[in-house]
Design a protein around this motif. Structure first.
Motif, short mmCIF file in Angstrom:
data_model
loop_
_atom_site.label_atom_id
_atom_site.label_comp_id
_atom_site.label_asym_id
_atom_site.label_seq_id
_atom_site.Cartn_x
_atom_site.Cartn_y
_atom_site.Cartn_z
N SER A 15 -13.14 3.69 16.10
CA SER A 15 -13.97 4.42 15.14
C SER A 15 -13.57 4.13 13.71
O SER A 15 -12.50 3.58 13.43
N ILE A 38 -14.56 18.98 11.96
CA ILE A 38 -15.73 18.12 11.97
C ILE A 38 -15.35 16.80 11.29
O ILE A 38 -14.74 16.80 10.22
N THR A 89 -16.85 12.89 10.19
CA THR A 89 -17.91 11.89 10.11
C THR A 89 -17.33 10.53 10.48
O THR A 89 -16.21 10.18 10.08
N GLU A 90 -18.11 9.75 11.23
CA GLU A 90 -17.64 8.45 11.74
C GLU A 90 -18.75 7.44 11.49
O GLU A 90 -19.81 7.50 12.11
N ARG A 149 -22.17 8.73 13.63
CA ARG A 149 -22.08 9.96 14.41
C ARG A 149 -21.15 10.98 13.74
O ARG A 149 -20.44 10.67 12.77
N VAL A 150 -21.17 12.19 14.29
CA VAL A 150 -20.32 13.28 13.84
C VAL A 150 -19.54 13.78 15.05
O VAL A 150 -20.13 14.06 16.11
N LEU A 151 -18.22 13.90 14.91
CA LEU A 151 -17.34 14.33 16.00
C LEU A 151 -16.87 15.76 15.77
O LEU A 151 -16.76 16.20 14.63
N LYS A 152 -16.55 16.44 16.86
CA LYS A 152 -16.10 17.83 16.79
C LYS A 152 -14.86 18.02 17.66
O LYS A 152 -14.86 17.64 18.83
N TYR A 153 -13.81 18.60 17.05
CA TYR A 153 -12.55 18.88 17.75
C TYR A 153 -12.17 20.34 17.52
O TYR A 153 -12.55 20.94 16.51
N TYR A 201 -10.91 17.34 21.99
CA TYR A 201 -12.25 16.82 21.74
C TYR A 201 -13.28 17.73 22.39
O TYR A 201 -13.17 18.10 23.56
N GLU A 231 -19.84 15.40 20.30
CA GLU A 231 -20.31 14.59 19.18
C GLU A 231 -21.82 14.49 19.25
O GLU A 231 -22.45 14.81 20.27
#
Length: 365
Positions: A198, A211, A213-214, A219-223, A229, A232
């Motif tokens: 990524s 949050i 941004t990638e 895409r946007v990831l969420k942890y 994880y 997304e």
């Protein structure tokens, strides 16, 4: 629905990833495209003695503000240049002043990236110096974060930063493709490993989540704050939940997640479950329009500040997506990183016309 994967994990302070990626490609191509394209002038003209003379105006609704005037539409407005040059790199128009920060106490910045405010202190990601500076209101350094020598596979490279309610610092480490969570004493609490392939760009915290941004996968990831994880969304496209280089993310007091969809020329907004809500702006050069939006910041009244990169301005909106006005200044050319205080009285900006950028222009009342 949020898709589930199992690539997120937590490591101890002594563990690290071995698979890394050079993230300069997309960003470099982006800047090359900007320089190669016929762009806008900076609003200046040469006088008979060869000096620059500034022209132009800021707008507020249908009114035009003359040089040196400030819109009363909201706090946080900035005048066009009309004042006198002062010594030590400062500028004043009588209402707003600009101060250029090149470092502190003998320390010079080297490739400044993410900016943020926490408890009215300015956090500066000094990426090539491998340090995050915590600056007081007088811009003296209170503390530095980043004494992680030998703990990671590559040198620590801070790119974006957010602070949790319990005062833990979440720092995006670009070189090691990870988020370093540490306390104010540089103790590493945990490491959140991001996907090895990524290209993460910006982080924000919302309602117990991280949050990210990638831009490589649009895409946007969420942890979770603990590093698990969660999910997304996003892929390349121009739909409500699609992006074309989602560089920056910000969150307001109502937990609305705002993502700058750069090449779709808008700011898209989502709830914490990634349901699309609404957007700010569309492609163009007029009022309520954006052209390559980059950094986003939110003040205490939930007004939204957007670096409108190719229009060379900061575009200001209310929470309900009403456009308020644009801010122009000769320092606002190819601006990339920005923050704003809760009262809107200070706006530090980093320009990305050339890399690396080694200074910050701080506008203040």
């Amino acid at each position: 629905m949020i898709g589930m994967k199992e690539h997120g994990m937590i490591t101890t302070a002594t563990e690290h990833q071995t698979e890394k990626k050079d993230s300069s490609g997309i960003f470099g191509k982006f800047l090359k495209g900007l320089v190669g394209r016929k762009g806008k002038t900076d609003g200046s003209k040469l006088t008979s003695d060869g000096k620059k003379e500034w022209s132009g105006s800021a707008t507020a609704g249908s009114k035009e503000l003359s040089s040196g005037a400030v819109s009363s539409a909201m706090a946080g407005g900035m005048a066009t240049p009309g004042g006198k040059k002062e010594q030590s790199g400062s500028y004043s128009d009588g209402r707003w002043s600009r101060r250029t920060l090149k470092g502190h106490q003998g320390h010079k910045f080297k490739d400044v990236r993410g900016l943020a405010f926490h408890n009215d202190k300015l956090l500066v990601c000094d990426s090539d110096n491998n340090i995050v500076h915590i600056l007081n209101q007088d811009y003296t350094c209170e503390k530095e974060l980043g004494s992680f020598s030998g703990q990671f596979a590559k040198p620590f490279k801070p790119w974006s930063i957010a602070v949790s309610q319990d005062n833990l610092y979440f720092i995006l480490d670009k070189s090691n493709v990870q988020i370093v969570v540490c306390d104010q004493n540089n103790k590493v609490i945990r490491i959140i490993n991001l996907p090895a392939d990524s290209d993460p760009w910006c982080i924000a915290l919302v309602k117990g989540f991280v949050i990210v941004t990638e831009i490589n996968g649009h895409r946007v990831l969420k942890y979770s704050l603990d590093g698990m994880y969660i999910g997304e969304f996003g892929r390349r496209g121009d739909g409500h939940t699609e992006f074309n280089i989602p560089y920056f993310v910000a969150v307001n007091s109502r937990d609305v997640i705002m993502v700058s969809d750069c090449y779709n020329h808008c700011i898209k907004c989502f709830d914490t479950q990634f349901n699309y809500l609404y957007k700010y702006g569309h492609r163009g050069t007029g009022n309520a329009q954006l052209f390559l939006p980059t950094s986003i910041a939110v003040d205490g009244a939930d007004n939204v500040y957007v670096c409108d990169l190719d229009n060379a301005r900061i575009s200001i909106w209310s929470e309900d997506t009403t456009w308020l006005h644009n801010l122009f200044h000769p320092e606002l050319r190819q601006q990339w990183y920005m923050a704003v205080t809760a009262d809107g009285d200070r706006i530090p900006v980093v320009s990305g016309w050339s890399r690396p950028c080694n200074e910050i222009a701080v506008f203040s009342k």
